[in-house]
Design a protein around this motif. Sequence first.
Motif, mmCIF file in Angstrom:
data_model
loop_
_atom_site.group_PDB
_atom_site.id
_atom_site.type_symbol
_atom_site.label_atom_id
_atom_site.label_comp_id
_atom_site.label_asym_id
_atom_site.label_seq_id
_atom_site.Cartn_x
_atom_site.Cartn_y
_atom_site.Cartn_z
ATOM 1 N N ILE A 196 0.833 -1.202 0.000
ATOM 2 C CA ILE A 196 0.000 0.000 0.000
ATOM 3 C C ILE A 196 0.869 1.253 0.000
ATOM 4 C CG2 ILE A 196 -1.622 1.339 1.404
ATOM 5 C CD1 ILE A 196 -2.844 -1.350 2.289
ATOM 6 N N LEU A 197 1.926 1.261 0.801
ATOM 7 C CA LEU A 197 2.825 2.413 0.823
ATOM 8 C C LEU A 197 3.455 2.628 -0.554
ATOM 9 C CD1 LEU A 197 4.558 1.849 4.276
ATOM 10 C CD2 LEU A 197 2.951 3.673 3.688
ATOM 11 N N ASN A 198 3.859 1.558 -1.216
ATOM 12 C CA ASN A 198 4.426 1.691 -2.558
ATOM 13 C C ASN A 198 3.405 2.210 -3.562
ATOM 14 O OD1 ASN A 198 7.195 0.942 -2.381
ATOM 15 N ND2 ASN A 198 6.600 -1.178 -2.073
ATOM 16 N N LEU A 199 2.171 1.713 -3.442
ATOM 17 C CA LEU A 199 1.129 2.163 -4.366
ATOM 18 C C LEU A 199 0.801 3.638 -4.168
ATOM 19 C CD1 LEU A 199 -1.629 -0.583 -4.825
ATOM 20 C CD2 LEU A 199 -0.588 0.840 -6.578
ATOM 21 N N ILE A 200 0.762 4.085 -2.923
ATOM 22 C CA ILE A 200 0.499 5.498 -2.653
ATOM 23 C C ILE A 200 1.576 6.354 -3.307
ATOM 24 C CG2 ILE A 200 0.339 7.253 -0.841
ATOM 25 C CD1 ILE A 200 -0.716 4.981 0.992
ATOM 26 N N ASN A 201 2.816 5.903 -3.208
ATOM 27 C CA ASN A 201 3.909 6.634 -3.836
ATOM 28 C C ASN A 201 3.734 6.674 -5.350
ATOM 29 O OD1 ASN A 201 6.358 8.079 -3.784
ATOM 30 N ND2 ASN A 201 7.502 6.226 -4.275
ATOM 31 N N CYS A 202 3.247 5.565 -5.933
ATOM 32 C CA CYS A 202 2.995 5.535 -7.379
ATOM 33 C C CYS A 202 1.880 6.502 -7.766
ATOM 34 C CB CYS A 202 2.625 4.122 -7.819
ATOM 35 S SG CYS A 202 3.975 2.933 -7.735
ATOM 36 N N LEU A 203 0.837 6.571 -6.944
ATOM 37 C CA LEU A 203 -0.309 7.419 -7.259
ATOM 38 C C LEU A 203 0.028 8.898 -7.140
ATOM 39 C CD1 LEU A 203 -3.169 5.465 -5.436
ATOM 40 C CD2 LEU A 203 -2.927 5.763 -7.900
ATOM 41 N N VAL A 204 0.745 9.271 -6.082
ATOM 42 C CA VAL A 204 1.024 10.679 -5.833
ATOM 43 C C VAL A 204 2.246 11.142 -6.608
ATOM 44 C CG1 VAL A 204 1.567 12.399 -4.065
ATOM 45 C CG2 VAL A 204 -0.052 10.550 -3.577
ATOM 46 N N GLY A 205 3.324 10.353 -6.557
ATOM 47 C CA GLY A 205 4.519 10.672 -7.328
ATOM 48 C C GLY A 205 5.318 11.839 -6.754
ATOM 49 N N GLY A 206 6.415 12.142 -7.432
ATOM 50 C CA GLY A 206 7.248 13.251 -7.017
ATOM 51 C C GLY A 206 7.985 12.983 -5.713
ATOM 52 N N ALA A 232 9.650 1.606 2.094
ATOM 53 C CA ALA A 232 8.711 0.618 1.552
ATOM 54 C C ALA A 232 9.296 -0.241 0.437
ATOM 55 C CB ALA A 232 7.430 1.310 1.093
ATOM 56 N N PRO A 233 9.985 0.326 -0.582
ATOM 57 C CA PRO A 233 10.506 -0.545 -1.649
ATOM 58 C C PRO A 233 11.471 -1.606 -1.135
ATOM 59 C CG PRO A 233 10.515 1.753 -2.353
ATOM 60 C CD PRO A 233 10.199 1.758 -0.885
ATOM 61 N N ASP A 234 12.401 -1.214 -0.240
ATOM 62 C CA ASP A 234 13.361 -2.198 0.280
ATOM 63 C C ASP A 234 12.661 -3.282 1.085
ATOM 64 O OD1 ASP A 234 15.462 -0.914 -0.912
ATOM 65 O OD2 ASP A 234 16.022 0.238 0.862
ATOM 66 N N ALA A 282 9.587 -4.274 0.748
ATOM 67 C CA ALA A 282 8.836 -5.124 -0.184
ATOM 68 C C ALA A 282 9.774 -6.139 -0.842
ATOM 69 C CB ALA A 282 8.147 -4.266 -1.247
ATOM 70 N N LEU A 283 10.969 -5.678 -1.198
ATOM 71 C CA LEU A 283 11.936 -6.584 -1.815
ATOM 72 C C LEU A 283 12.381 -7.663 -0.824
ATOM 73 C CD1 LEU A 283 13.484 -7.194 -4.372
ATOM 74 C CD2 LEU A 283 15.298 -5.671 -3.589
ATOM 75 N N ASP A 284 12.555 -7.283 0.448
ATOM 76 C CA ASP A 284 12.913 -8.274 1.463
ATOM 77 C C ASP A 284 11.878 -9.384 1.535
ATOM 78 O OD1 ASP A 284 15.114 -6.799 2.020
ATOM 79 O OD2 ASP A 284 14.446 -6.073 3.977
ATOM 80 N N HIS A 285 10.595 -8.991 1.577
ATOM 81 C CA HIS A 285 9.519 -9.987 1.624
ATOM 82 C C HIS A 285 9.580 -10.900 0.402
ATOM 83 C CE1 HIS A 285 6.885 -9.091 5.078
ATOM 84 N NE2 HIS A 285 7.313 -7.854 4.964
ATOM 85 N N HIS A 286 9.801 -10.279 -0.765
ATOM 86 C CA HIS A 286 9.792 -11.074 -1.996
ATOM 87 C C HIS A 286 10.993 -12.008 -2.067
ATOM 88 C CE1 HIS A 286 8.892 -12.281 -6.028
ATOM 89 N NE2 HIS A 286 10.060 -11.855 -6.466
ATOM 90 N N VAL A 287 12.175 -11.525 -1.655
ATOM 91 C CA VAL A 287 13.365 -12.377 -1.678
ATOM 92 C C VAL A 287 13.145 -13.615 -0.812
ATOM 93 C CG1 VAL A 287 15.766 -12.527 -0.911
ATOM 94 C CG2 VAL A 287 14.999 -10.558 -2.232
ATOM 95 N N LYS A 288 12.593 -13.418 0.371
ATOM 96 C CA LYS A 288 12.352 -14.543 1.273
ATOM 97 C C LYS A 288 11.358 -15.531 0.651
ATOM 98 C CE LYS A 288 11.439 -15.521 6.154
ATOM 99 N NZ LYS A 288 10.466 -16.585 5.993
ATOM 100 N N PRO A 322 2.429 -13.838 -9.909
ATOM 101 C CA PRO A 322 1.926 -13.167 -11.110
ATOM 102 C C PRO A 322 1.847 -11.654 -10.987
ATOM 103 C CG PRO A 322 0.116 -14.142 -9.879
ATOM 104 C CD PRO A 322 1.369 -14.574 -9.187
ATOM 105 N N GLN A 323 1.914 -11.118 -9.754
ATOM 106 C CA GLN A 323 1.779 -9.678 -9.568
ATOM 107 C C GLN A 323 3.108 -9.038 -9.203
ATOM 108 O OE1 GLN A 323 -1.397 -9.916 -6.560
ATOM 109 N NE2 GLN A 323 -2.743 -8.903 -8.012
ATOM 110 N N CYS A 324 3.184 -7.736 -9.373
ATOM 111 C CA CYS A 324 4.386 -6.994 -9.044
ATOM 112 C C CYS A 324 4.672 -7.101 -7.544
ATOM 113 C CB CYS A 324 4.216 -5.527 -9.443
ATOM 114 S SG CYS A 324 5.589 -4.465 -8.934
ATOM 115 N N PRO A 325 5.893 -7.476 -7.141
ATOM 116 C CA PRO A 325 6.188 -7.612 -5.717
ATOM 117 C C PRO A 325 6.216 -6.284 -4.973
ATOM 118 C CG PRO A 325 8.188 -7.915 -7.013
ATOM 119 C CD PRO A 325 7.044 -7.855 -7.977
ATOM 120 N N PHE A 326 6.283 -5.167 -5.702
ATOM 121 C CA PHE A 326 6.370 -3.863 -5.053
ATOM 122 C C PHE A 326 5.002 -3.233 -4.812
ATOM 123 C CE2 PHE A 326 10.385 -4.447 -7.316
ATOM 124 C CZ PHE A 326 11.285 -4.276 -6.269
ATOM 125 N N CYS A 327 4.095 -3.329 -5.801
ATOM 126 C CA CYS A 327 2.810 -2.633 -5.676
ATOM 127 C C CYS A 327 1.621 -3.525 -5.984
ATOM 128 C CB CYS A 327 2.780 -1.416 -6.587
ATOM 129 S SG CYS A 327 2.755 -1.827 -8.358
#
Length: 613
Positions: free
Chosen positions: A440-450, A460-462, A464-470, A600-605
């Motif tokens: 959700i934090l990553n998606l908010i960043n995608c929606l608002v930007g800048g 949040a990105p790091d 999210a990557l930790d969760h995905h790596v595990k 099948p989905q993006c691990p970040f958002c």
Amino acid sequence: MDVKVGGQPLTLGGIHWSGANRWFIGTPGRVFIVTPQFMLAGEIPRKHEVTVAIEAECNVEALCLLDDLPSNFPFANAAVVLASDSSIRVLASKHNPDLSNWQEMGRGGFGMGSELVYAISSTIFANSSNDATPVVACGSVGGRVTVVGLDVASDDSVYASRVLTFETKQTEITQLAWLQKNQQQQQQPGNRGLAVCSTDGQVQLWSIAEDLSQATALASICNRDWRAVTAHAESENLLVLGKLGLAIVVDTRDIQHPIVHEIELDPSMTVVACVIDEHRQRIYIGTYDFKIYVLAPSDGSWRRATKEEKPLLDDMRETVVRSFTTEFNMQRLFLRGMRISPHGRYLAFAVDDQVNWDLVTDGKTIVRIHFHQFSDWTLDDSKRALVRIVDGNCSGDLRYNLWDVFNNEPLSVIAELIEHLKQLDIPSSAAIRQQRRIVILNLINCLVGGDQLKQLVAEAPDRALDHHVKALFEYIHSTLGSKAGAVTGKAMVLLFADTTAPLAVVVEEDQAYLAQINWLVHRPEYAHIVDQLPSILDNAGRREPLTCPVCQEGVDICSVTLGIFNTPGSSQCGMCVAKRKQVEDGHCKSLVSRIIDMFPQCPFCKGSFYPAA
């Protein structure tokens, strides 16, 4: 939001909303697909293409949608169009559906023969093996209903894989409504309710076997009164039907013995929209002449809440007024459709206004999409909605749910909501909820930007990557077997626990992939999670830099497999633009292809991946 449609929308059922917050507008000659943009205090921080226009070879008679398509369908959403020649056209996009790349993926009678079709409706059937089948029901002028199960061929074209046809003893079927599954129906899986409405006012409830083997008549909802159903809405326990001057609320908890309530409206009002607001326990009925009725539960029945009708209509009209910069004639504004947003913040509605726009648009109709925020919505409601989203107690697309909470808020409110989200007490054992918060934090960043929210969501990105790596390494470990072997810089040996290991053959692509990700475990940024990972790779392996060994240039990394792109072709996340390796179908299911199927989905958002255009 204005959409120049070049002709009036279809009188009945011309506007639909998808669970991904896409609006589909049908006119006699075109289908328009509109994606409302995220607003930040009245401004759009990131502008994307929002309107798609698809030309129709034949006049469009009706329109319906297919949401949440199963994984074997290579597109996210699809629109099913009934043409004037009674053919069915399936429109979809293999790439990001917010862009202008929709095309016809299939057409035909789909088993209906030469019957003149008046009505279509779609749903998704799910069977016990967790597969899903998109289904389209078609009603003919002679009273016949054909239910078609759709599938996708190797060339991505859509065809009819199964067909069920049955006679209803009704004439000129004008509306079809699929019932949602409620708890009682889930205890008796394998059937779905379908309401069949004819031009003489009759409504019959049918049970359709999800394997399309049979149809059984259940109950009569309405007898002949010569007032045809013109709009409908469904929830888990309710079916709402609109007729000329009449609203019908059907309690469907006992599908074989439904309870029917009839509520009289003004006699000359044509109903064009029904909305079920489960958050406020209300039903909204909208008429073509832009009048709104409110129904409320009362002693086991439903009644008009007349004291609520005028304030709601005045607020909706004020929403329209604020969208204009010049005076206009409200009497010439016609309602085309309504929808409640996922958490009940907005009542979205679409209207067309030809008279007031003729001089500007050279006679072409403009459909305006408005979002009326209910006056009782507060910041606490937004915080409670965030908790529901984190807990997974929401329906529809995650981006649409977040849009409902954050859209058009000032940055200060968004920051407060983010802090509330970060402070939620989620146990470390609740891994899914923890990961959903990061997404959700990553998606908010995608929606608002800048850079405005960078500090609030920086970690949040790091994470999210930790969760995905595990998760990735645990999956590789389980796939290769409990004695998956060692990878060194020069050679690789795989030791399987037995011959029945899930992956019995390791293809050359997998050998290269496992060698590539050997460096991953040894990179300093992953040191804090290495101890949590199963022992898959030889820890004595040499650390490799993230560069090409030949040209020493930086290389692209697949966001899902975390391997290097060494073959052409990629997919891209529709939200955060992360890249994913594109795997061709083959007889041998490689480890890499299994990983991509598993995630099948993006691990970040958690956005959807689409083939790069």
